[in-house]
Design a protein around this motif. Structure first.
Motif, PDB file in Angstrom:
ATOM      1  N   UNK A 141      -4.543   1.703  -9.187  1.00  0.00           N
ATOM      2  CA  UNK A 141      -3.859   2.701  -8.367  1.00  0.00           C
ATOM      3  C   UNK A 141      -3.842   2.286  -6.903  1.00  0.00           C
ATOM      4  N   UNK A 142      -4.925   1.655  -6.451  1.00  0.00           N
ATOM      5  CA  UNK A 142      -4.947   1.161  -5.066  1.00  0.00           C
ATOM      6  C   UNK A 142      -3.839   0.149  -4.844  1.00  0.00           C
ATOM      7  N   UNK A 199      -8.144  -2.578  -3.971  1.00  0.00           N
ATOM      8  CA  UNK A 199      -8.004  -3.134  -5.310  1.00  0.00           C
ATOM      9  C   UNK A 199      -9.218  -3.967  -5.677  1.00  0.00           C
ATOM     10  N   UNK A 200      -9.691  -4.783  -4.754  1.00  0.00           N
ATOM     11  CA  UNK A 200     -10.749  -5.738  -5.054  1.00  0.00           C
ATOM     12  C   UNK A 200     -12.099  -5.047  -5.226  1.00  0.00           C
ATOM     13  N   UNK A 238     -18.133  -3.203  -0.102  1.00  0.00           N
ATOM     14  CA  UNK A 238     -16.934  -2.904   0.667  1.00  0.00           C
ATOM     15  C   UNK A 238     -16.209  -1.670   0.182  1.00  0.00           C
ATOM     16  N   UNK A 239     -16.850  -0.868  -0.665  1.00  0.00           N
ATOM     17  CA  UNK A 239     -16.240   0.377  -1.125  1.00  0.00           C
ATOM     18  C   UNK A 239     -16.106   1.354   0.036  1.00  0.00           C
ATOM     19  N   UNK A 256      -6.258   1.564   6.986  1.00  0.00           N
ATOM     20  CA  UNK A 256      -5.935   1.030   5.646  1.00  0.00           C
ATOM     21  C   UNK A 256      -6.473  -0.383   5.467  1.00  0.00           C
ATOM     22  N   UNK A 257      -6.794  -0.688   4.215  1.00  0.00           N
ATOM     23  CA  UNK A 257      -7.222  -2.054   3.886  1.00  0.00           C
ATOM     24  C   UNK A 257      -5.989  -2.952   3.880  1.00  0.00           C
ATOM     25  N   UNK A 258      -6.030  -4.002   4.657  1.00  0.00           N
ATOM     26  CA  UNK A 258      -4.880  -4.899   4.738  1.00  0.00           C
ATOM     27  C   UNK A 258      -5.340  -6.348   4.648  1.00  0.00           C
ATOM     28  N   UNK A 259      -4.490  -7.148   4.080  1.00  0.00           N
ATOM     29  CA  UNK A 259      -4.681  -8.597   4.037  1.00  0.00           C
ATOM     30  C   UNK A 259      -3.580  -9.245   4.862  1.00  0.00           C
ATOM     31  N   UNK A 260      -3.751 -10.505   5.261  1.00  0.00           N
ATOM     32  CA  UNK A 260      -2.662 -11.176   5.988  1.00  0.00           C
ATOM     33  C   UNK A 260      -1.361 -11.089   5.204  1.00  0.00           C
ATOM     34  N   UNK A 261      -0.287 -10.734   5.893  1.00  0.00           N
ATOM     35  CA  UNK A 261       0.997 -10.548   5.222  1.00  0.00           C
ATOM     36  C   UNK A 261       1.529 -11.864   4.685  1.00  0.00           C
ATOM     37  N   UNK A 262       2.151 -11.783   3.518  1.00  0.00           N
ATOM     38  CA  UNK A 262       2.784 -12.964   2.961  1.00  0.00           C
ATOM     39  C   UNK A 262       4.073 -13.275   3.687  1.00  0.00           C
ATOM     40  N   UNK A 263       4.578 -14.447   3.480  1.00  0.00           N
ATOM     41  CA  UNK A 263       5.829 -14.820   4.134  1.00  0.00           C
ATOM     42  C   UNK A 263       5.985 -16.318   4.132  1.00  0.00           C
TER      43      UNK A 263
END
Length: 380
Positions: free
Chosen positions: A111-112, A127-128, A292-293, A348-355
């Motif tokens: 769901x995340x 998610x992780x 990291x929860x 919000x939990x964010x990761x480096x954006x793809x591109x």
């Protein structure tokens, strides 16, 4: 102006019904606090529905409640949640979603991931982190790596022998804390039941059976700061195994919507030495740091009353009733839920954006056909 939140509950999980109860309880708390709530029901077959406000548990006995509207879950460039009308459509735009999904893909990070793709901030950790919390083997390994005391936990294997002897508790590797658990005397019995049980076929873990250990629970939340509750001692029934069962956990207590959630038999605060309570709070903080929860989390512990040893057993990234009964002496329920939603919205939990990069790898690749040479298997 009131906040607009979504409350998401149900989902394809053995804990579907408990998720409904948690969702309905959370919805009422936020409504009573003056917020606007969009109750989103995830049906077992996979569909999402906007249900009327203030539905009751009985309204779900026959499936989707009357008056519900089907939601079009749309991914892609114009991602979001939409309700079709006779002319056009309406987009649901909550500030954040409170995930009240127990077990299964919902609590396990699915769901995340979905709400991240929809562009809607959601509680319930990343998610992780959610996936590690749902995978008992991975969680046990993380505890060992972090130096957090826990019982030995190994995969139920058809090939290798466990490093410790029986009797064993056999648990589903992926699942909640009280469904599908079995107690066996030896590895042969564990392997046999692992093949026979629908709950264990997808993977199982072994732990030493320690009937003298006592269950303890504690909750932490990560917003606005890391904070823990008092310690709770669930009261087990008179079952021969002494295990804290699904029925005792969710169905015991007074009749009504709170049964098994806020009124299950418990000792709260737990009558334990102050040193044990302090140690439990320390372990809860260490679990928060290691996993990291985020949001509202429950940590399940085991206590050896004779020696005073305390072990971390499992973690619930989306706990039943959102652990509001554990927070009640310290914080109002609406404050606990709102803080989790604000955390999801604002941090919000964010990761480096793809591109695309410079394109160097693509230009150097040449023809794909040339890279397939030799991949068609052995030649006679």
């Amino acid at each position: 102006m009131s906040n607009i939140w979504a409350v998401v509950f149900g989902g394809p999980s053995p804990e579907h019904e408990i998720s409904i109860l948690t969702g309905l309880q959370s919805e009422r708390v936020l409504l009573d606090a003056g917020d606007t709530v969009l109750p989103l029901y995830w049906a077992p077959a996979g569909g999402f529905f906007l249900v009327p406000n203030k539905t009751e548990a009985k309204d779900y006995l026959e499936g989707v409640p009357k008056g519900s509207k089907a939601i079009d879950v749309r991914l892609g460039e114009n991602a979001g949640l939409f309700i079709k009308k006779r002319f056009g459509e309406d987009e649901l735009s909550p500030e954040a979603a409170l995930l009240c999904l127990h077990g299964g893909v919902g609590e396990g990070g699915g769901a995340a991931a979905l709400f991240s793709l929809l562009g809607i901030p959601a509680t319930g950790s990343s998610l992780f982190a959610g996936a590690v919390g749902m995978d008992k083997l991975a969680f046990g390994g993380l505890m060992a790596t972090a130096g957090i005391p826990s019982l030995p936990r190994e995969p139920l294997s058809q090939l290798s022998e466990p490093s410790f002897g029986g009797p064993y508790i056999v648990k589903p590797r992926f699942g909640g804390s009280s469904i599908g658990i079995e107690i066996v005397d030896d590895i042969a019995a564990a392997r046999a039941i692992g093949k026979a049980s629908t709950h264990l076929r997808a993977g199982a873990v072994l732990e030493p059976y320690r009937p003298e250990l006592v269950d303890l629970n504690i909750s932490f939340r990560t917003a606005p700061t890391l904070e823990v509750t008092q310690l709770e001692k669930p009261l087990r029934g008179n079952s021969e195994s002494g295990l804290y069962s699904y029925a005792e956990k969710y169905l015991a207590g007074e009749a009504g919507a709170d049964a098994g959630l806020t009124s299950a038999p418990r000792e709260f605060p737990a009558d334990v030495p102050e040193t044990v309570a302090d140690r439990a709070a320390e372990l809860a903080r260490r679990v928060a740091d290691a996993t990291g929860l985020t949001g509202i989390v429950r940590v399940d512990l085991l206590l050896d009353e004779a020696s005073g040893e305390l072990y971390v057993n499992e973690v619930n990234s989306i706990p039943g009733a959102m652990s509001l009964y554990l927070w009640a002496p310290q914080r109002p329920a609406a404050e606990v839920l709102r803080d989790a939603l604000v955390e999801a919205r604002d941090k919000p939990f964010t990761l480096p954006a793809g591109g695309f990069g410079s394109g160097a790898a693509l230009r150097a690749a040449g023809g794909i056909a040339g890279k397939l040479v030799g991949l068609d298997g052995p030649r006679g």
